[in-house]
Design an enzyme around this catalytic site. Structure first.
Site, PDB file in Angstrom:
ATOM      1  N   SER A  80       6.988 -37.042  50.840  1.00  0.00           N
ATOM      2  CA  SER A  80       6.308 -35.744  50.801  1.00  0.00           C
ATOM      3  C   SER A  80       7.290 -34.571  50.764  1.00  0.00           C
ATOM      4  O   SER A  80       8.160 -34.445  51.636  1.00  0.00           O
ATOM      5  CB  SER A  80       5.407 -35.625  52.034  1.00  0.00           C
ATOM      6  OG  SER A  80       5.045 -34.278  52.242  1.00  0.00           O
ATOM      7  N   ASN A  81       7.108 -33.701  49.779  1.00  0.00           N
ATOM      8  CA  ASN A  81       7.900 -32.467  49.717  1.00  0.00           C
ATOM      9  C   ASN A  81       7.445 -31.491  50.786  1.00  0.00           C
ATOM     10  O   ASN A  81       8.230 -30.755  51.355  1.00  0.00           O
ATOM     11  CB  ASN A  81       7.738 -31.809  48.343  1.00  0.00           C
ATOM     12  CG  ASN A  81       8.178 -32.738  47.238  1.00  0.00           C
ATOM     13  OD1 ASN A  81       9.334 -33.134  47.191  1.00  0.00           O
ATOM     14  ND2 ASN A  81       7.255 -33.119  46.359  1.00  0.00           N
TER      15      ASN A  81
END
Ligand SMILES: Cc1ncc(COP(=O)(O)O)c(C=O)c1O
Length: 341
Positions: A80-81
């Site tokens: 996840s960014n």
């Protein structure tokens, strides 16, 4: 209309550049004649390699600090960014960060996960639940230990987070006016809905002007094949846009016809890199020296490429492609990205 009444912790380098990409546009169109193509470089927002979440986090972290919270909790996929940028925001504010990540601890962390660890986040693995479903449990544990956690929702997508993208529409509007550009569409990856709903609200709030005197189409490219919790994603964007409008004091409200969502580019599903993404990433890198990411912007640019190739987007159009970041995930997808054979 201004958003200054909302608490905000400055984190990002803003405004991000708006640049024209003539070589990529020409390569996309071949002999058909290319649209004008601009890119809004939110991969340059700064915190921990940049990305769209920095804008949402300015309002979310501002809210957390105003409430006296001493830890951020959020969740998502292992790459996840949003989680990586939340960890960076927490570090920059001197508060703890707890990440609830889908899957199991890998032997060798890479990409965003490596950065989460370097940024000092505590990681809680949650197996098949990759959308932060276990965040309430972690919050309860922290409360029992006397802490005051702030839960940042999945993707930072709630009305407070979406204010960041309402303000981004104002920022883009100023740049367009200064450069005399009137886009027909704004194209971007849409996954938890905060970017799209924020842009919808900001476009109305700040009177974004597009071609032919109309506002530009806010065109979300849907990324994730599976609909969360049985809620249709377009309905989710609509209700989030209306919640954000309510918070910002905007009337009249949105209806279903205001949500433009292209769902035909989800391929083999979330995070599965195929030919669409590979082509788009290679083309942007080779023509403009710009790195897209394998999950979101690679897919969204692949969608734009398809729309140009099919003739739906022609040479009379002006497009703003919103680069929403995500480049660290390139390093976790090396095998799928390298040329075959
Ligand atoms: C690089 C990147 N682009 C786009 C998105 C989608 O933005 P949103 O979640 O606001 O729909 C995300 C969200 O996870 C992302 O990490």
């Amino acid at each position: 209309m201004d958003l200054s009444k909302f608490p905000r912790r400055r984190l990002a380098f803003l405004p991000t550049p708006l640049v024209e990409l003539p070589r990529l546009a020409a390569a996309m169109a071949g002999s058909r004649g290319s649209p004008r193509l601009f890119m809004k470089r939110d991969d340059q927002t700064g915190i921990a390699t940049g990305g769209n979440k920095a804008r949402k986090l300015e309002f979310l972290v501002g809210d957390a600090i105003a409430r006296g919270c001493d830890a951020l909790i959020t969740g998502g996929a292992a790459q996840s960014n949003h989680c990586r940028q939340t960890a960076a925001a927490a570090a920059a504010c001197g508060i703890d960060c707890h990440l609830v990540l889908g899957g199991e601890a890998p032997l060798r962390p890479e990409g965003n996960l490596l950065l989460d660890i370097l940024l000092g986040a505590s990681i809680h693995w949650s197996g098949p639940r990759r959308k932060g479903e276990d965040m309430p449990r972690v919050a309860e544990e922290l409360r029992s230990a006397g802490r005051s956690p702030y839960v940042v929702p999945y993707g930072g997508s709630c009305a407070i987070g979406a204010l960041g993208f309402a303000d981004a529409a104002r920022e883009l509007g100023d740049q367009l006016a200064a450069a005399g550009i009137a886009p027909s569409r704004i194209v971007f990856a849409s996954s938890s809905g905060g970017t799209q709903s924020g842009l919808m609200v900001g476009s109305r709030l700040f009177g974004l002007e597009g071609s032919g005197g109309r506002p530009p189409e806010i065109c979300g490219i849907y990324i994730d094949k599976t609909e969360g919790e049985g809620i249709d994603f377009a309905d989710r964007v609509l209700s989030l846009a209306n919640e954000t409008a309510e918070l910002a004091g905007l009337r009249p409200r949105f209806d279903a016809g205001d949500v433009v969502l292209r769902r035909e580019f989800t391929g083999e599903g979330y995070g599965v890199v195929g030919e669409l993404e590979r082509r788009a990433i290679t083309l942007a890198a080779g023509t403009e020296g710009i790195l897209l990411d394998p999950v979101y912007t690679g897919r969204a640019m692949g969608a734009l490429l398809s729309l140009v190739e099919s003739g739906e987007i022609g040479k009379d159009e002006t497009i703003v492609f919103w680069h929403t970041g995500g480049t660290p995930a390139l390093f976790a997808h090396a095998e799928e990205l390298l040329p075959r054979g």
